[in-house]
Design a protein around this motif. Structure first.
Motif, PDB file in Angstrom:
ATOM      1  N   ARG A 173      38.422  38.505  34.713  1.00  0.00           N
ATOM      2  CA  ARG A 173      37.402  37.618  34.605  1.00  0.00           C
ATOM      3  C   ARG A 173      36.030  37.800  34.434  1.00  0.00           C
ATOM      4  O   ARG A 173      35.260  36.996  33.762  1.00  0.00           O
ATOM      5  N   LYS A 174      35.754  38.839  35.163  1.00  0.00           N
ATOM      6  CA  LYS A 174      34.203  39.300  35.002  1.00  0.00           C
ATOM      7  C   LYS A 174      34.025  39.595  33.628  1.00  0.00           C
ATOM      8  O   LYS A 174      33.036  39.399  33.042  1.00  0.00           O
ATOM      9  N   ILE A 175      34.854  40.191  32.855  1.00  0.00           N
ATOM     10  CA  ILE A 175      34.801  40.695  31.497  1.00  0.00           C
ATOM     11  C   ILE A 175      34.525  39.457  30.484  1.00  0.00           C
ATOM     12  O   ILE A 175      33.627  39.264  29.921  1.00  0.00           O
ATOM     13  N   LEU A 197      36.400  29.301  29.376  1.00  0.00           N
ATOM     14  CA  LEU A 197      37.759  28.761  29.664  1.00  0.00           C
ATOM     15  C   LEU A 197      38.796  29.875  29.849  1.00  0.00           C
ATOM     16  O   LEU A 197      39.895  29.915  30.695  1.00  0.00           O
ATOM     17  N   LYS A 198      38.586  31.132  29.037  1.00  0.00           N
ATOM     18  CA  LYS A 198      39.448  32.127  29.381  1.00  0.00           C
ATOM     19  C   LYS A 198      39.563  32.764  30.854  1.00  0.00           C
ATOM     20  O   LYS A 198      40.431  33.171  31.497  1.00  0.00           O
ATOM     21  N   ALA A 199      38.246  32.691  31.212  1.00  0.00           N
ATOM     22  CA  ALA A 199      38.031  33.328  32.595  1.00  0.00           C
ATOM     23  C   ALA A 199      38.601  32.261  33.642  1.00  0.00           C
ATOM     24  O   ALA A 199      39.122  32.519  34.533  1.00  0.00           O
ATOM     25  N   LEU A 200      38.519  30.701  33.519  1.00  0.00           N
ATOM     26  CA  LEU A 200      39.344  30.223  34.413  1.00  0.00           C
ATOM     27  C   LEU A 200      40.709  30.145  34.293  1.00  0.00           C
ATOM     28  O   LEU A 200      41.343  29.805  35.451  1.00  0.00           O
ATOM     29  N   ARG A 201      41.256  30.667  33.240  1.00  0.00           N
ATOM     30  CA  ARG A 201      42.620  30.589  33.139  1.00  0.00           C
ATOM     31  C   ARG A 201      43.403  31.900  33.851  1.00  0.00           C
ATOM     32  O   ARG A 201      44.423  31.899  34.226  1.00  0.00           O
TER      33      ARG A 201
END
Length: 432
Positions: A173-175, A197-201
């Motif tokens: 998520r940090k990346i 959005l990728k982080a949220l998923r």
């Protein structure tokens, strides 16, 4: 990246000759690390890990070396750090030091430092999870120096890398969030939004309501509604963490629903209900109002079965004077929401194509109504064509009959004339 390329593992990137002790002494002298020199001067060999720890701590001095010496010195320092039995303990500090501005290289310093960071990344095995930590340092560096273009071509590889590293979801998520930061710093709002959005998923279960999940969800929501290019919100609303905003941030959640599928009148009601809230949240009220007008125009075009929108309906829905219709029509077409043209003579906007903001039961019903309308129109056209076809067939039959009659008359007339001429010849012969 200028002068740097992120690749797979390349064990032969550095060509360094000499024993660990000799190279360590050389590095200690170069960095002026008294602690490392003291360890290396002792009669009994100092533990390798302790020596490396002192050298890495002193590697911040690399930012002060002459420009022409930096690459050789940083390569030697990287080579030594990779001799550790556990490089992951040393590389974050080393990368942080390598990323510091080079005092003696104001022009080429960023490229030189980035080359050093990428060298560390490429020396690690492709499935080494330490690569994730190094990448984080590279991303921070790219953000500071506005070098997003160097990262662009590697974004597609990122999910594959993350899987091979086997890192936990928190680091993943940090990346993603750091990539979003780099993109945003360079004005790449669309890519930044994609990676948020990728982080949220990466959140699941109870984590969807966590403080971090709600922070990121709120950030994504603000990015979406304030974007000049983002007009569809179903992808955002489908994410569980965003759905959880209905409890943690009910007013923002209500605002998202309005932008997703409601119109300008609903937005104005929202502002009346929450007077001053948009300003308090430091949202751009003018931008939001304009965006709602464009979305309302799109909805109006989508819900018109005849594909013809009267000027009066546009002025009422958008709450604008008629002389502004052309401007808003141009804007909604530029936004990619609608394709069509104005008919000044008929006082209509003729819809050629429209983007649906949402597609649920209501939209299916509207589509069914439109299909019924088209079917009715086509049936009427078919009836007219069949009638015209029958009329043409009857006319052709009449023409054929008339032609036959004329031909018959010609034949009868010809036979009668022949008989008369024969009789005349016979009378002539008798007279003779």
């Amino acid at each position: 990246m200028p002068g740097a390329t992120i690749n797979g593992p390349q064990p032969q990137l550095l060509f360094v000759d000499g024993s660990f002790e000799d190279l360590s002494r050389e590095m200690a002298e170069y960095l002026k690390s008294d602690e490392a020199k003291q360890l290396l001067s002792e009669e009994k060999a100092a533990p390798k890990e302790e020596v490396l720890s002192k050298l890495v701590a002193a590697s911040s001095a690399l930012s002060t070396v002459p420009e022409k010496e930096f690459t050789a010195a940083s390569n030697l320092m990287i080579h030594l750090a990779m001799q550790s039995s556990d490089p992951k303990k040393l590389l974050p500090t080393l990368c942080s030091n390598l990323a510091k501005p080079l005092i003696n290289s104001p022009v080429h310093g960023a490229a030189l430092a980035l080359n050093a960071l990428v060298t560390v990344f490429n020396l690690l095995e492709s499935n080494d999870p330490v690569r994730a930590r190094v990448l984080m340092e590279i991303l921070k560096f790219l953000k500071v120096h506005g070098l997003f273009d160097g990262l662009r071509t590697y974004l597609d590889k990122l999910p594959e890398w993350i899987v091979s590293w086997g890192i936990d979801t928190a680091l993943e998520r940090k990346i993603y969030e750091e990539v979003a930061e780099v993109a945003l710093e360079s004005g790449e709002e669309t890519i930044a939004y994609e990676f948020i959005l990728k982080a949220l998923r990466t959140f699941d279960g109870e984590g969807t309501s966590s403080e971090e999940a709600q922070r990121l969800s709120l950030r994504a929501l603000k990015m979406a509604i304030l974007s000049n290019t983002h007009f569809l919100f179903q992808d955002l609303r489908a994410i569980p963490t965003v759905q959880a905003l209905s409890d943690s941030q009910p007013v923002y959640s209500q605002l998202l629903d309005i932008f997703a599928e409601q119109d300008l009148e609903d937005y104005n009601d929202f502002n009346d209900e929450h007077k001053g809230w948009v300003e308090e949240q430091k949202l751009d009220a003018e931008k939001l109002h304009r965006k709602m007008r464009l979305l309302t125009f799109a909805s109006l075009a989508a819900t018109t079965p005849s594909r013809e929108v009267e000027y009066a309906k546009i002025t009422k829905a958008l709450q604008i004077p008629q002389e502004e219709i052309e401007t808003w029509a141009i804007d909604v077409i530029r936004a990619g929401l609608v394709e069509g043209k104005l008919s000044q003579q008929r006082q209509m906007f003729l819809v050629h194509k429209v983007t649906y903001r949402v597609f649920g039961q209501k939209q299916y019903q509207e589509l069914a109504t439109r299909v019924d309308h088209w079917r009715s129109t086509l049936q009427n056209v078919l009836v007219v064509l069949q009638q015209e076809q029958a009329n043409a067939k009857a006319a052709k039959a009449r023409e054929a009959q008339e032609l036959e009659r004329k031909l018959a008359n010609v034949n009868v007339g010809g036979q009668e004339g022949g008989r008369r001429r024969q009789q005349q010849r016979e009378r002539t012969d008798n007279d003779d």
